[in-house]
Design a protein around this motif. Structure first.
Motif, PDB file in Angstrom:
ATOM      1  N   ILE A  98      21.099  -0.263  -2.829  1.00  0.00           N
ATOM      2  CA  ILE A  98      21.831  -0.838  -1.701  1.00  0.00           C
ATOM      3  C   ILE A  98      21.684  -0.039  -0.408  1.00  0.00           C
ATOM      4  N   SER A  99      21.789   1.287  -0.463  1.00  0.00           N
ATOM      5  CA  SER A  99      21.690   2.055   0.788  1.00  0.00           C
ATOM      6  C   SER A  99      20.301   1.919   1.417  1.00  0.00           C
ATOM      7  N   GLY A 100      19.261   2.030   0.614  1.00  0.00           N
ATOM      8  CA  GLY A 100      17.900   1.877   1.141  1.00  0.00           C
ATOM      9  C   GLY A 100      17.632   0.468   1.627  1.00  0.00           C
ATOM     10  N   LEU A 138       0.818  -1.211   0.000  1.00  0.00           N
ATOM     11  CA  LEU A 138       0.000   0.000   0.000  1.00  0.00           C
ATOM     12  C   LEU A 138       0.853   1.262   0.000  1.00  0.00           C
ATOM     13  N   MET A 139       2.104   1.117   0.428  1.00  0.00           N
ATOM     14  CA  MET A 139       3.023   2.254   0.385  1.00  0.00           C
ATOM     15  C   MET A 139       3.369   2.516  -1.077  1.00  0.00           C
ATOM     16  N   PRO A 140       3.318   3.755  -1.504  1.00  0.00           N
ATOM     17  CA  PRO A 140       3.589   4.042  -2.918  1.00  0.00           C
ATOM     18  C   PRO A 140       5.016   3.672  -3.311  1.00  0.00           C
ATOM     19  N   ARG A 141       5.155   3.234  -4.539  1.00  0.00           N
ATOM     20  CA  ARG A 141       6.483   2.936  -5.067  1.00  0.00           C
ATOM     21  C   ARG A 141       7.165   4.237  -5.448  1.00  0.00           C
ATOM     22  N   ILE A 142       8.465   4.243  -5.362  1.00  0.00           N
ATOM     23  CA  ILE A 142       9.235   5.436  -5.704  1.00  0.00           C
ATOM     24  C   ILE A 142       9.956   5.162  -7.018  1.00  0.00           C
ATOM     25  N   PRO A 143       9.512   5.807  -8.101  1.00  0.00           N
ATOM     26  CA  PRO A 143      10.153   5.557  -9.393  1.00  0.00           C
ATOM     27  C   PRO A 143      11.543   6.186  -9.450  1.00  0.00           C
ATOM     28  N   LEU A 144      12.407   5.530 -10.195  1.00  0.00           N
ATOM     29  CA  LEU A 144      13.750   6.044 -10.428  1.00  0.00           C
ATOM     30  C   LEU A 144      13.839   6.477 -11.888  1.00  0.00           C
ATOM     31  N   LEU A 145      14.540   7.544 -12.134  1.00  0.00           N
ATOM     32  CA  LEU A 145      14.628   8.067 -13.499  1.00  0.00           C
ATOM     33  C   LEU A 145      15.550   7.231 -14.383  1.00  0.00           C
ATOM     34  N   LEU A 146      16.543   6.582 -13.781  1.00  0.00           N
ATOM     35  CA  LEU A 146      17.565   5.901 -14.565  1.00  0.00           C
ATOM     36  C   LEU A 146      17.179   4.504 -15.028  1.00  0.00           C
ATOM     37  N   ILE A 147      16.348   3.821 -14.256  1.00  0.00           N
ATOM     38  CA  ILE A 147      15.956   2.458 -14.609  1.00  0.00           C
ATOM     39  C   ILE A 147      14.460   2.272 -14.356  1.00  0.00           C
ATOM     40  N   PRO A 148      13.850   1.275 -15.030  1.00  0.00           N
ATOM     41  CA  PRO A 148      12.401   1.076 -14.867  1.00  0.00           C
ATOM     42  C   PRO A 148      12.023   0.204 -13.665  1.00  0.00           C
ATOM     43  N   VAL A 149      12.824   0.246 -12.616  1.00  0.00           N
ATOM     44  CA  VAL A 149      12.550  -0.530 -11.405  1.00  0.00           C
ATOM     45  C   VAL A 149      12.394   0.460 -10.249  1.00  0.00           C
ATOM     46  N   PRO A 150      11.229   0.448  -9.584  1.00  0.00           N
ATOM     47  CA  PRO A 150      11.015   1.407  -8.489  1.00  0.00           C
ATOM     48  C   PRO A 150      11.567   0.900  -7.155  1.00  0.00           C
ATOM     49  N   ILE A 151      11.662   1.802  -6.215  1.00  0.00           N
ATOM     50  CA  ILE A 151      11.972   1.445  -4.838  1.00  0.00           C
ATOM     51  C   ILE A 151      10.644   1.091  -4.169  1.00  0.00           C
ATOM     52  N   VAL A 152      10.607  -0.066  -3.503  1.00  0.00           N
ATOM     53  CA  VAL A 152       9.388  -0.519  -2.828  1.00  0.00           C
ATOM     54  C   VAL A 152       9.725  -0.946  -1.402  1.00  0.00           C
ATOM     55  N   SER A 158       3.265  -3.102  -4.971  1.00  0.00           N
ATOM     56  CA  SER A 158       3.241  -1.640  -4.855  1.00  0.00           C
ATOM     57  C   SER A 158       2.775  -1.036  -6.166  1.00  0.00           C
ATOM     58  N   GLY A 159       1.923  -0.047  -6.059  1.00  0.00           N
ATOM     59  CA  GLY A 159       1.364   0.578  -7.254  1.00  0.00           C
ATOM     60  C   GLY A 159       0.125  -0.127  -7.764  1.00  0.00           C
ATOM     61  N   GLY A 160      -0.366  -1.125  -7.025  1.00  0.00           N
ATOM     62  CA  GLY A 160      -1.571  -1.848  -7.429  1.00  0.00           C
ATOM     63  C   GLY A 160      -1.364  -2.787  -8.596  1.00  0.00           C
ATOM     64  N   LEU A 161      -0.155  -3.280  -8.760  1.00  0.00           N
ATOM     65  CA  LEU A 161       0.139  -4.177  -9.874  1.00  0.00           C
ATOM     66  C   LEU A 161      -0.097  -5.626  -9.478  1.00  0.00           C
ATOM     67  N   GLY A 162      -0.397  -6.427 -10.455  1.00  0.00           N
ATOM     68  CA  GLY A 162      -0.579  -7.858 -10.258  1.00  0.00           C
ATOM     69  C   GLY A 162      -0.747  -8.525 -11.608  1.00  0.00           C
ATOM     70  N   GLY A 163      -0.748  -9.829 -11.612  1.00  0.00           N
ATOM     71  CA  GLY A 163      -0.889 -10.592 -12.844  1.00  0.00           C
ATOM     72  C   GLY A 163       0.444 -11.190 -13.260  1.00  0.00           C
ATOM     73  N   ALA A 164       0.367 -12.276 -14.013  1.00  0.00           N
ATOM     74  CA  ALA A 164       1.571 -12.992 -14.442  1.00  0.00           C
ATOM     75  C   ALA A 164       2.489 -12.119 -15.285  1.00  0.00           C
ATOM     76  N   VAL A 165       1.932 -11.116 -15.941  1.00  0.00           N
ATOM     77  CA  VAL A 165       2.735 -10.270 -16.819  1.00  0.00           C
ATOM     78  C   VAL A 165       3.829  -9.505 -16.072  1.00  0.00           C
ATOM     79  N   VAL A 166       3.656  -9.241 -14.778  1.00  0.00           N
ATOM     80  CA  VAL A 166       4.685  -8.504 -14.040  1.00  0.00           C
ATOM     81  C   VAL A 166       5.981  -9.299 -13.935  1.00  0.00           C
ATOM     82  N   PHE A 167       5.886 -10.622 -14.058  1.00  0.00           N
ATOM     83  CA  PHE A 167       7.082 -11.455 -14.002  1.00  0.00           C
ATOM     84  C   PHE A 167       7.892 -11.373 -15.290  1.00  0.00           C
ATOM     85  N   LEU A 168       7.287 -10.849 -16.339  1.00  0.00           N
ATOM     86  CA  LEU A 168       7.987 -10.693 -17.615  1.00  0.00           C
ATOM     87  C   LEU A 168       8.564  -9.304 -17.802  1.00  0.00           C
ATOM     88  N   GLY A 169       8.172  -8.368 -16.949  1.00  0.00           N
ATOM     89  CA  GLY A 169       8.638  -6.986 -17.065  1.00  0.00           C
ATOM     90  C   GLY A 169       9.994  -6.786 -16.421  1.00  0.00           C
TER      91      GLY A 169
END
Length: 186
Positions: free
Chosen positions: A162-164, A27-41, A78-89
């Motif tokens: 790593i720091s987080g 439920l805590m919002p994900r924090i997007p990063l500008l450099l890569i398509p993987v957020p902090i959760v 985080s971000g309300g995502l779900g479904g098998a497709v997230v494993f391919l992203g």
């Protein structure tokens, strides 16, 4: 009920509670990063806690149930995502690594058990290496394939987490230490 049955019920109940806690952390919002398509959760804290408190068997069960619910489409990431497709992203490698993190955490703990006497330091190092470094490195391999980007860039991007993740590992050890006393795991 026999003592071993009581212990198994206690561990399964605790596994279910940590699964629920991992869902709530989504439920805590994900924090997007500008450099890569993987957020902090925050949810990887639940994975670390499962590995530290529940051991390999029940920790993997807890994380596995969570990932099964995700794959069935429940929007609990985080971000309300779900479904098998997230494993391919881009985050797929991180999610798969979550399943193996309890095993890695406990393998590291068993290897270091005779070398490190302080239980808190042993747990912290195991959780950090198995629940942060392992997940980040494993996820970076998948990110390099999925993004696509050079492996060196994907590995370098791991430094963003790593720091987080170190702070999360410290919090997990503090929380787990308190909870273990309450539920009498030790």
């Amino acid at each position: 009920m026999e003592r071993s049955n009581q212990s198994a019920v206690k561990m399964m109940t605790l596994a279910a509670m940590i699964t629920a806690l991992t869902i709530v952390m989504g439920l805590m919002p994900r924090i997007p990063l500008l450099l890569i398509p993987v957020p902090i959760v925050l949810q990887n804290m639940g994975v670390m806690m499962a590995g530290d408190m529940l051991g390999t068997r029940y920790g993997t069960l807890s994380v596995g149930i969570f990932l099964l619910l995700v794959s069935l489409g429940l929007p609990i990431l985080s971000g309300g995502l779900g479904g098998a497709v997230v494993f391919l992203g881009a985050t797929g490698g991180y999610l798969v690594a979550w399943l193996f993190a309890p095993l890695v955490i406990n393998l590291i703990k068993n290897v270091l058990k005779g070398k490190i006497k302080n239980q808190l330091i042993l747990s912290l190092l195991s959780v950090w290496l198995g629940g942060a470094v392992f997940i980040d490195v494993f996820g970076a391999f998948w990110l390099a394939i999925q993004a696509p980007m050079p492996l060196s860039t994907a590995m370098f991007s791991t430094l963003l987490f790593i720091s987080g993740d170190t702070i999360k590992a410290i919090l997990v050890i503090i929380i787990a230490n308190r909870l273990e006393k309450i539920v009498h795991l030790n």
